[in-house]
Design a protein around this motif. Structure first.
Motif, PDB file in Angstrom:
ATOM      1  N   ALA A  30      50.007  -7.235  72.002  1.00 51.53           N
ATOM      2  CA  ALA A  30      49.844  -8.561  72.448  1.00 51.53           C
ATOM      3  C   ALA A  30      48.855  -9.287  70.857  1.00 51.53           C
ATOM      4  CB  ALA A  30      49.634  -8.797  73.850  1.00 51.53           C
ATOM      5  N   SER A  31      48.887 -10.430  70.608  1.00 50.83           N
ATOM      6  CA  SER A  31      48.122 -10.625  70.045  1.00 50.83           C
ATOM      7  C   SER A  31      46.524 -11.113  70.260  1.00 50.83           C
ATOM      8  CB  SER A  31      47.923 -12.327  69.315  1.00 50.83           C
ATOM      9  OG  SER A  31      47.389 -12.936  70.602  1.00 50.83           O
ATOM     10  N   GLY A  32      45.562 -10.620  69.127  1.00 52.41           N
ATOM     11  CA  GLY A  32      44.230 -10.679  70.290  1.00 52.41           C
ATOM     12  C   GLY A  32      43.709  -9.231  68.726  1.00 52.41           C
ATOM     13  N   ALA A  33      42.350  -9.097  69.436  1.00 59.07           N
ATOM     14  CA  ALA A  33      41.599  -8.025  68.616  1.00 59.07           C
ATOM     15  C   ALA A  33      42.021  -7.151  67.690  1.00 59.07           C
ATOM     16  CB  ALA A  33      40.121  -7.612  69.567  1.00 59.07           C
ATOM     17  N   GLU A  34      41.399  -6.223  66.844  1.00 57.40           N
ATOM     18  CA  GLU A  34      41.810  -5.760  66.226  1.00 57.40           C
ATOM     19  C   GLU A  34      41.858  -4.073  67.201  1.00 57.40           C
ATOM     20  OE1 GLU A  34      40.619  -4.776  62.266  1.00 57.40           O
ATOM     21  OE2 GLU A  34      39.689  -2.847  62.604  1.00 57.40           O
ATOM     22  N   VAL A  35      42.812  -3.601  66.755  1.00 56.95           N
ATOM     23  CA  VAL A  35      43.133  -2.138  67.597  1.00 56.95           C
ATOM     24  C   VAL A  35      43.241  -0.896  66.802  1.00 56.95           C
ATOM     25  CG1 VAL A  35      44.637  -1.454  69.287  1.00 56.95           C
ATOM     26  CG2 VAL A  35      44.712  -3.224  69.287  1.00 56.95           C
ATOM     27  N   PRO A  36      42.437   0.173  66.904  1.00 57.54           N
ATOM     28  CA  PRO A  36      42.083   1.072  65.476  1.00 57.54           C
ATOM     29  C   PRO A  36      42.986   2.331  65.519  1.00 57.54           C
ATOM     30  CG  PRO A  36      40.649   1.465  67.596  1.00 57.54           C
ATOM     31  CD  PRO A  36      41.748   0.690  68.301  1.00 57.54           C
ATOM     32  N   LEU A  37      43.804   2.731  65.194  1.00 54.63           N
ATOM     33  CA  LEU A  37      44.304   3.699  64.968  1.00 54.63           C
ATOM     34  C   LEU A  37      44.112   4.485  65.676  1.00 54.63           C
ATOM     35  CD1 LEU A  37      45.863   5.677  61.844  1.00 54.63           C
ATOM     36  CD2 LEU A  37      44.600   6.875  63.209  1.00 54.63           C
ATOM     37  N   GLY A  38      45.074   5.099  67.117  1.00 57.58           N
ATOM     38  CA  GLY A  38      44.437   6.259  67.628  1.00 57.58           C
ATOM     39  C   GLY A  38      43.900   5.934  69.221  1.00 57.58           C
ATOM     40  N   ALA A  39      44.082   4.966  68.736  1.00 58.46           N
ATOM     41  CA  ALA A  39      43.727   4.145  70.205  1.00 58.46           C
ATOM     42  C   ALA A  39      44.941   4.488  71.897  1.00 58.46           C
ATOM     43  CB  ALA A  39      44.308   2.939  70.528  1.00 58.46           C
ATOM     44  N   VAL A  40      44.664   5.168  72.363  1.00 58.58           N
ATOM     45  CA  VAL A  40      45.345   5.445  73.172  1.00 58.58           C
ATOM     46  C   VAL A  40      46.202   4.082  74.421  1.00 58.58           C
ATOM     47  CG1 VAL A  40      45.413   6.531  75.760  1.00 58.58           C
ATOM     48  CG2 VAL A  40      44.264   7.556  74.209  1.00 58.58           C
ATOM     49  N   LEU A  41      47.100   4.208  73.887  1.00 51.08           N
ATOM     50  CA  LEU A  41      48.100   2.561  74.529  1.00 51.08           C
ATOM     51  C   LEU A  41      48.989   2.836  76.325  1.00 51.08           C
ATOM     52  CD1 LEU A  41      49.980   1.732  71.230  1.00 51.08           C
ATOM     53  CD2 LEU A  41      47.384   1.202  72.104  1.00 51.08           C
ATOM     54  N   ALA A  42      48.260   1.679  76.603  1.00 48.24           N
ATOM     55  CA  ALA A  42      49.678   1.323  77.726  1.00 48.24           C
ATOM     56  C   ALA A  42      51.039   0.878  77.712  1.00 48.24           C
ATOM     57  CB  ALA A  42      49.351   0.730  78.440  1.00 48.24           C
ATOM     58  N   ASN A  57      46.741  -4.578  87.236  1.00 50.35           N
ATOM     59  CA  ASN A  57      47.908  -4.141  86.347  1.00 50.35           C
ATOM     60  C   ASN A  57      48.370  -2.331  86.564  1.00 50.35           C
ATOM     61  OD1 ASN A  57      49.960  -3.588  85.261  1.00 50.35           O
ATOM     62  ND2 ASN A  57      50.603  -5.759  84.475  1.00 50.35           N
ATOM     63  N   ALA A  58      49.193  -1.869  87.252  1.00 54.00           N
ATOM     64  CA  ALA A  58      49.097  -1.279  87.324  1.00 54.00           C
ATOM     65  C   ALA A  58      49.459  -0.065  85.825  1.00 54.00           C
ATOM     66  CB  ALA A  58      49.963  -0.344  88.637  1.00 54.00           C
ATOM     67  N   ALA A  59      50.469  -0.582  85.337  1.00 54.42           N
ATOM     68  CA  ALA A  59      51.057  -0.105  84.569  1.00 54.42           C
ATOM     69  C   ALA A  59      50.141  -0.705  83.206  1.00 54.42           C
ATOM     70  CB  ALA A  59      51.968  -1.022  83.764  1.00 54.42           C
ATOM     71  N   ALA A  60      48.885  -1.157  83.214  1.00 53.38           N
ATOM     72  CA  ALA A  60      47.697  -1.011  82.175  1.00 53.38           C
ATOM     73  C   ALA A  60      46.699   0.640  82.382  1.00 53.38           C
ATOM     74  CB  ALA A  60      47.040  -2.738  81.836  1.00 53.38           C
ATOM     75  N   LYS A  61      46.910   1.072  83.449  1.00 56.03           N
ATOM     76  CA  LYS A  61      45.929   1.897  83.522  1.00 56.03           C
ATOM     77  C   LYS A  61      46.675   3.127  83.232  1.00 56.03           C
ATOM     78  CE  LYS A  61      44.468  -0.686  87.517  1.00 56.03           C
ATOM     79  NZ  LYS A  61      44.217   0.426  89.253  1.00 56.03           N
ATOM     80  N   LYS A  62      48.000   2.965  83.095  1.00 58.02           N
ATOM     81  CA  LYS A  62      49.218   4.664  82.939  1.00 58.02           C
ATOM     82  C   LYS A  62      49.538   4.455  80.630  1.00 58.02           C
ATOM     83  CE  LYS A  62      53.272   6.501  83.949  1.00 58.02           C
ATOM     84  NZ  LYS A  62      53.954   7.252  84.661  1.00 58.02           N
ATOM     85  N   ALA A  63      48.408   5.353  80.612  1.00 57.63           N
ATOM     86  CA  ALA A  63      48.663   6.131  79.328  1.00 57.63           C
ATOM     87  C   ALA A  63      50.782   5.949  79.100  1.00 57.63           C
ATOM     88  CB  ALA A  63      47.695   6.888  79.041  1.00 57.63           C
ATOM     89  N   TYR A  64      50.719   5.505  77.852  1.00 52.38           N
ATOM     90  CA  TYR A  64      52.070   5.306  77.374  1.00 52.38           C
ATOM     91  C   TYR A  64      52.321   6.432  75.412  1.00 52.38           C
ATOM     92  CZ  TYR A  64      56.791   4.544  75.775  1.00 52.38           C
ATOM     93  OH  TYR A  64      57.777   4.215  75.738  1.00 52.38           O
ATOM     94  N   GLY A  65      50.974   6.281  75.203  1.00 54.34           N
ATOM     95  CA  GLY A  65      51.588   6.563  73.751  1.00 54.34           C
ATOM     96  C   GLY A  65      50.086   6.163  72.893  1.00 54.34           C
ATOM     97  N   VAL A  66      49.937   6.496  71.480  1.00 51.61           N
ATOM     98  CA  VAL A  66      49.149   6.151  70.805  1.00 51.61           C
ATOM     99  C   VAL A  66      49.224   5.858  69.601  1.00 51.61           C
ATOM    100  CG1 VAL A  66      46.878   8.247  69.126  1.00 51.61           C
ATOM    101  CG2 VAL A  66      48.324   9.110  71.868  1.00 51.61           C
ATOM    102  N   LEU A  67      48.157   4.830  69.254  1.00 45.43           N
ATOM    103  CA  LEU A  67      48.404   4.338  68.207  1.00 45.43           C
ATOM    104  C   LEU A  67      48.769   5.395  66.632  1.00 45.43           C
ATOM    105  CD1 LEU A  67      49.175   1.272  66.895  1.00 45.43           C
ATOM    106  CD2 LEU A  67      46.500   0.561  66.750  1.00 45.43           C
ATOM    107  N   ALA A  68      49.623   4.966  65.757  1.00 50.47           N
ATOM    108  CA  ALA A  68      49.625   5.714  64.767  1.00 50.47           C
ATOM    109  C   ALA A  68      48.766   4.711  63.168  1.00 50.47           C
ATOM    110  CB  ALA A  68      51.153   6.437  64.482  1.00 50.47           C
ATOM    111  N   GLU A  69      48.405   3.571  63.795  1.00 48.97           N
ATOM    112  CA  GLU A  69      48.352   2.790  62.843  1.00 48.97           C
ATOM    113  C   GLU A  69      47.230   1.770  63.146  1.00 48.97           C
ATOM    114  OE1 GLU A  69      50.622  -0.374  61.227  1.00 48.97           O
ATOM    115  OE2 GLU A  69      51.797   0.473  63.023  1.00 48.97           O
ATOM    116  N   THR A  70      46.295   0.987  62.661  1.00 43.30           N
ATOM    117  CA  THR A  70      45.746   0.860  62.577  1.00 43.30           C
ATOM    118  C   THR A  70      46.050  -1.099  62.694  1.00 43.30           C
ATOM    119  OG1 THR A  70      43.156   1.317  61.813  1.00 43.30           O
ATOM    120  CG2 THR A  70      43.210  -0.986  62.428  1.00 43.30           C
ATOM    121  N   LEU A  71      45.671  -2.227  63.886  1.00 42.47           N
ATOM    122  CA  LEU A  71      46.635  -3.345  63.877  1.00 42.47           C
ATOM    123  C   LEU A  71      44.984  -4.581  63.867  1.00 42.47           C
ATOM    124  CD1 LEU A  71      48.938  -3.587  67.091  1.00 42.47           C
ATOM    125  CD2 LEU A  71      49.304  -3.391  64.568  1.00 42.47           C
ATOM    126  N   ARG A  72      45.317  -4.885  62.990  1.00 45.83           N
ATOM    127  CA  ARG A  72      44.672  -5.748  62.327  1.00 45.83           C
ATOM    128  C   ARG A  72      44.328  -7.293  63.119  1.00 45.83           C
ATOM    129  NH1 ARG A  72      41.746  -2.644  60.153  1.00 45.83           N
ATOM    130  NH2 ARG A  72      42.308  -1.731  58.126  1.00 45.83           N
TER     131      ARG A  72
END
Length: 123
Positions: A30-42, A57-72
């Motif tokens: 989703a568009s929005g704020a910077e998301v750092p490398l290593g962020a735990v993602l839903a 939202n139940a899905a937003a509470k469930k860890a799915y993966g980890v960001l492998a780069e920084t999104l600006r």
């Protein structure tokens, strides 16, 4: 003398991967704020976002993966690389939500492990 600190990169996060081309995937964000490398993602409705244990939202509470780069924040096309399965990651490089509790963090860590993403301390 000023100390020089280099920004974190994928090698600071990803210790091992089962197979190149299988461990990581490209995902929409989703568009929005910077998301750092290593962020735990839903993964919510096919779109990645930082884990949000306080969400309704139940899905937003469930860890799915980890960001492998920084999104600006300024990027209009929000696609990024996600460690989604079969990996060992540096526990210290994971970026958790600020208000996460110890039980929520333990649950999210277990959810990542169920996907084959194991967090380990690096000595």
């Amino acid at each position: 003398m000023t100390a020089f600190t280099q920004p974190k990169n994928l090698s600071d996060l990803l210790l091992t991967e089962v197979a190149v081309g299988w461990t990581k995937q490209i995902g929409r964000f989703a568009s929005g704020a910077e998301v750092p490398l290593g962020a735990v993602l839903a993964l919510v409705d096919g779109v990645f976002q930082p884990l949000d244990p306080g969400s309704a939202n139940a899905a937003a509470k469930k860890a799915y993966g980890v960001l492998a780069e920084t999104l600006r924040a300024s990027e209009s096309t929000r696609k990024g690389t996600v460690v989604a399965r079969g990996a060992t990651v540096n526990e210290a490089a994971l970026v958790w939500p600020g208000a996460i509790t110890a039980p929520q963090k333990a649950a999210a860590t277990a959810e990542l492990e169920a996907r084959g993403i194991v967090a380990r301390a690096v000595l």
